[in-house]
Design a protein around this motif. Structure first.
Motif, PDB file in Angstrom:
ATOM      1  N   TYR A  43      -7.218   9.255 -66.540  1.00 33.40           N
ATOM      2  CA  TYR A  43      -8.339   9.981 -66.123  1.00 33.40           C
ATOM      3  C   TYR A  43      -9.480   9.246 -65.793  1.00 33.40           C
ATOM      4  O   TYR A  43      -9.854   8.281 -66.871  1.00 33.40           O
ATOM      5  N   ALA A  44     -10.421   9.636 -65.018  1.00 29.72           N
ATOM      6  CA  ALA A  44     -11.693   8.984 -64.899  1.00 29.72           C
ATOM      7  C   ALA A  44     -12.622  10.064 -64.520  1.00 29.72           C
ATOM      8  O   ALA A  44     -13.450  10.224 -63.619  1.00 29.72           O
ATOM      9  N   GLY A  45     -12.986  11.019 -65.504  1.00 27.29           N
ATOM     10  CA  GLY A  45     -13.529  12.251 -65.331  1.00 27.29           C
ATOM     11  C   GLY A  45     -12.911  13.193 -64.570  1.00 27.29           C
ATOM     12  O   GLY A  45     -13.312  14.562 -64.420  1.00 27.29           O
ATOM     13  N   ARG A  46     -11.701  12.799 -63.851  1.00 29.03           N
ATOM     14  CA  ARG A  46     -10.912  13.793 -63.025  1.00 29.03           C
ATOM     15  C   ARG A  46      -9.534  13.286 -63.382  1.00 29.03           C
ATOM     16  O   ARG A  46      -9.413  11.937 -63.711  1.00 29.03           O
ATOM     17  N   GLU A  47      -8.401  13.920 -62.891  1.00 23.10           N
ATOM     18  CA  GLU A  47      -7.099  13.292 -62.896  1.00 23.10           C
ATOM     19  C   GLU A  47      -7.042  12.292 -61.815  1.00 23.10           C
ATOM     20  O   GLU A  47      -7.222  12.719 -60.672  1.00 23.10           O
ATOM     21  N   GLU A  48      -6.543  10.906 -62.207  1.00 23.89           N
ATOM     22  CA  GLU A  48      -6.241   9.922 -61.351  1.00 23.89           C
ATOM     23  C   GLU A  48      -4.843   9.615 -60.931  1.00 23.89           C
ATOM     24  O   GLU A  48      -4.591   9.387 -59.848  1.00 23.89           O
TER      25      GLU A  48
ATOM     26  N   ALA B 212     -16.631   7.171 -80.780  1.00 27.87           N
ATOM     27  CA  ALA B 212     -17.086   8.373 -80.794  1.00 27.87           C
ATOM     28  C   ALA B 212     -16.001   9.275 -80.254  1.00 27.87           C
ATOM     29  O   ALA B 212     -15.760  10.549 -80.597  1.00 27.87           O
ATOM     30  N   ALA B 213     -15.492   8.803 -79.212  1.00 31.85           N
ATOM     31  CA  ALA B 213     -14.475   9.653 -78.175  1.00 31.85           C
ATOM     32  C   ALA B 213     -13.342   9.978 -79.069  1.00 31.85           C
ATOM     33  O   ALA B 213     -12.767  10.955 -79.090  1.00 31.85           O
ATOM     34  N   VAL B 214     -12.571   9.065 -79.677  1.00 26.72           N
ATOM     35  CA  VAL B 214     -11.634   9.043 -80.483  1.00 26.72           C
ATOM     36  C   VAL B 214     -11.824  10.120 -81.756  1.00 26.72           C
ATOM     37  O   VAL B 214     -11.019  11.144 -82.041  1.00 26.72           O
ATOM     38  N   GLU B 215     -12.982   9.987 -82.385  1.00 29.32           N
ATOM     39  CA  GLU B 215     -13.465  10.816 -83.399  1.00 29.32           C
ATOM     40  C   GLU B 215     -13.491  12.147 -82.848  1.00 29.32           C
ATOM     41  O   GLU B 215     -13.206  13.308 -83.745  1.00 29.32           O
TER      42      GLU B 215
ATOM     43  N   THR C  18      -3.156  15.408 -71.717  1.00 32.79           N
ATOM     44  CA  THR C  18      -4.220  16.121 -72.364  1.00 32.79           C
ATOM     45  C   THR C  18      -5.156  15.294 -73.149  1.00 32.79           C
ATOM     46  O   THR C  18      -6.378  15.471 -73.122  1.00 32.79           O
ATOM     47  N   LEU C  19      -4.299  14.494 -73.864  1.00 33.90           N
ATOM     48  CA  LEU C  19      -5.354  13.643 -74.896  1.00 33.90           C
ATOM     49  C   LEU C  19      -5.965  12.569 -73.990  1.00 33.90           C
ATOM     50  O   LEU C  19      -7.206  12.316 -74.206  1.00 33.90           O
ATOM     51  N   ALA C  20      -5.427  12.298 -72.809  1.00 33.48           N
ATOM     52  CA  ALA C  20      -6.318  11.170 -72.042  1.00 33.48           C
ATOM     53  C   ALA C  20      -7.451  11.971 -71.482  1.00 33.48           C
ATOM     54  O   ALA C  20      -8.378  11.030 -71.257  1.00 33.48           O
ATOM     55  N   LYS C  21      -7.206  12.979 -70.850  1.00 31.71           N
ATOM     56  CA  LYS C  21      -8.272  13.730 -70.166  1.00 31.71           C
ATOM     57  C   LYS C  21      -9.490  13.966 -71.344  1.00 31.71           C
ATOM     58  O   LYS C  21     -10.619  13.795 -70.831  1.00 31.71           O
ATOM     59  N   ALA C  22      -9.240  14.305 -72.476  1.00 30.23           N
ATOM     60  CA  ALA C  22     -10.051  14.583 -73.551  1.00 30.23           C
ATOM     61  C   ALA C  22     -10.855  13.356 -73.689  1.00 30.23           C
ATOM     62  O   ALA C  22     -12.132  13.427 -73.963  1.00 30.23           O
ATOM     63  N   LEU C  23     -10.177  12.113 -73.940  1.00 32.23           N
ATOM     64  CA  LEU C  23     -10.869  11.106 -74.200  1.00 32.23           C
ATOM     65  C   LEU C  23     -11.806  10.608 -73.045  1.00 32.23           C
ATOM     66  O   LEU C  23     -13.045  10.168 -73.200  1.00 32.23           O
ATOM     67  N   SER C  24     -11.441  10.745 -71.827  1.00 29.27           N
ATOM     68  CA  SER C  24     -12.363  10.601 -70.782  1.00 29.27           C
ATOM     69  C   SER C  24     -13.500  11.274 -70.697  1.00 29.27           C
ATOM     70  O   SER C  24     -14.750  10.961 -70.446  1.00 29.27           O
ATOM     71  N   ASP C  25     -13.290  12.674 -70.887  1.00 28.14           N
ATOM     72  CA  ASP C  25     -14.331  13.713 -70.831  1.00 28.14           C
ATOM     73  C   ASP C  25     -15.201  13.167 -72.089  1.00 28.14           C
ATOM     74  O   ASP C  25     -16.670  13.479 -71.642  1.00 28.14           O
TER      75      ASP C  25
END
Length: 412
Positions: free
Chosen positions: A89-94, A20-23, A60-67
């Protein structure tokens, strides 16, 4: 041609949530994700996804997928078969890591440190109780001599430093063994579709790629702007800009290099080189079929810390005024008024644009009250979701640590 790929790790996540996140991320045309070609695999630590598309998404994509997944996401990448890295990312930049942090241009010591990787940032999300072992992979290859580049990070690894597929050994240590056997780690893969270099685009006047692109504007249609090829040819000759060798880079590579350079500067909006590079990045983004205002807004002439430089670059002012959306309409109007002073021959065109902004501002004011109420409700809901996500994140950390501790106590 080298290898270009990216794979996302979703620790402690269900495959349905990762899909669902990738889509959802694929709905953003900037990521250029090919959903039909993406591949999913279940690992004992979660789900890994081989994300296919026409460009790499990086942080940018890592953050979007985490969100979108409300889950930690590590997006690992191989760049041109030359090196590997990740953004976490884990809800925020890690955390961030690149095996060759200066591969796309000179960077500051602070930026190199930012791309050094931190095993402690991975604790709780991955089985990283042996920090020293994990840290062996997070090494900048430029710091190694030739002999060390032939060595592996840990015994039992398949790939040494200097080999981009060391990424697979690192994934294995995190509990995500490489799951896509159809793609041989020992062979060079077919690369993602390539873009022409900027020099080729300018020499042959190649038209922009199809896409959303910038909105229609009489200024862009009738007058030369900072997005015109001739302007960019001259920009590439400027001191500082020419040192990057952008003629040999593709538009996506230029955009990434500009972003990387901005991270090395304390206040990029007050740095002349950063402002000029932002214009170049805007041209590349528009050529890729997208709206380049985000970069043109960084080519600012706004007052900075009490000093104000009156703009004289007519072509840049035209481009900024033409691409501005309503969130920047006051600056667009300021640019148009300055253009009336600098370029009276086209006064009627600029004044027509000023009247359009005046009309849109009046319309906006009529809708402002109900919109403000909706924004306040949205703000309250976002705050509630953030508090809920933080509680989930802490719960997930505890669950994964208990899980990791349980595995460590099992008899071998």
């Amino acid at each position: 041609m080298g290898v270009f790929l990216q794979t996302a790790l979703f620790p402690g996540c269900e495959e349905s949530d990762a899909r669902a996140a990738v889509e959802k991320a694929a709905q953003n045309p900037a990521f250029q994700i090919n959903l039909k070609a993406c591949r999913y695999a279940r690992s004992y630590e979660g789900v890994q996804v081989l994300i296919e598309g026409d460009c790499l998404g990086f942080d940018t994509l890592a953050k979007a997928l985490s969100d979108f997944s409300e889950n930690p996401v590590m997006l690992l990448y191989v760049y041109d078969g030359d090196y590997w890295g990740y953004d976490f990312y884990a809800g925020r930049e890690e955390d961030h890591f690149s095996a060759r942090p200066g591969a796309l241009g000179p960077i500051s010591p602070a930026e190199k440190q930012r791309l050094s990787g931190n095993p402690k940032a991975l604790a709780g999300w991955f089985p990283t109780w042996d920090m020293e072992r994990i840290g062996r992979y997070l090494v900048h290859w430029s710091d190694l001599d030739e002999a060390a580049l032939e060595e592996t990070a840990c015994s039992g690894d398949q790939f040494p430093y200097g080999d981009c597929w060391q990424m697979a050994d690192f994934m294995d240590r995190l509990g995500f063994p490489w799951a896509f056997d159809g793609l041989s780690k020992a062979l060079v893969l077919s690369p993602v579709s390539r873009f022409p270099a900027l020099g080729e685009i300018l020499e042959q006047n190649l038209p922009p790629l199809p896409g959303d692109g910038p909105p229609a504007s009489p200024i862009l249609d009738r007058l030369p702007t900072a997005l015109s090829p001739e302007y960019i040819r001259n920009l590439l000759k400027e001191e500082g800009v020419r040192d990057f060798g952008f003629e040999r880079k593709t538009p996506p590579e230029i955009v990434e290099a500009v972003q990387t350079h901005r991270w090395t500067v304390g206040i990029p909006e007050s740095d002349l080189l950063c402002r000029r590079l932002a214009v170049l990045a805007a041209f590349c983004v528009v050529w890729l079929g997208k709206d380049g205002w985000g970069f043109l807004s960084q080519a600012t002439y706004e007052p900075l810390y009490g000093s104000y430089e009156k703009p004289t670059d007519v072509c840049l002012l035209r481009a900024r005024a033409a691409l501005a959306d309503y969130s920047k309409h006051h600056r667009a109007m300021k640019d148009l008024k300055r253009l009336v002073e600098l370029d009276p021959a086209n006064r009627e065109l600029y004044q027509a644009e000023l009247r359009r902004w005046d009309s849109e501002e009046r319309d906006w004011e009529k809708r402002a009250s109900p919109r403000h109420e909706a924004m306040m409700r949205e703000f309250a809901e976002k705050k509630r979701q953030e508090e809920e996500w933080e509680a989930k994140r802490l719960q997930l950390i505890l669950e994964k640590r208990r899980k990791s501790a349980g595995r460590a106590k099992r008899p071998k």
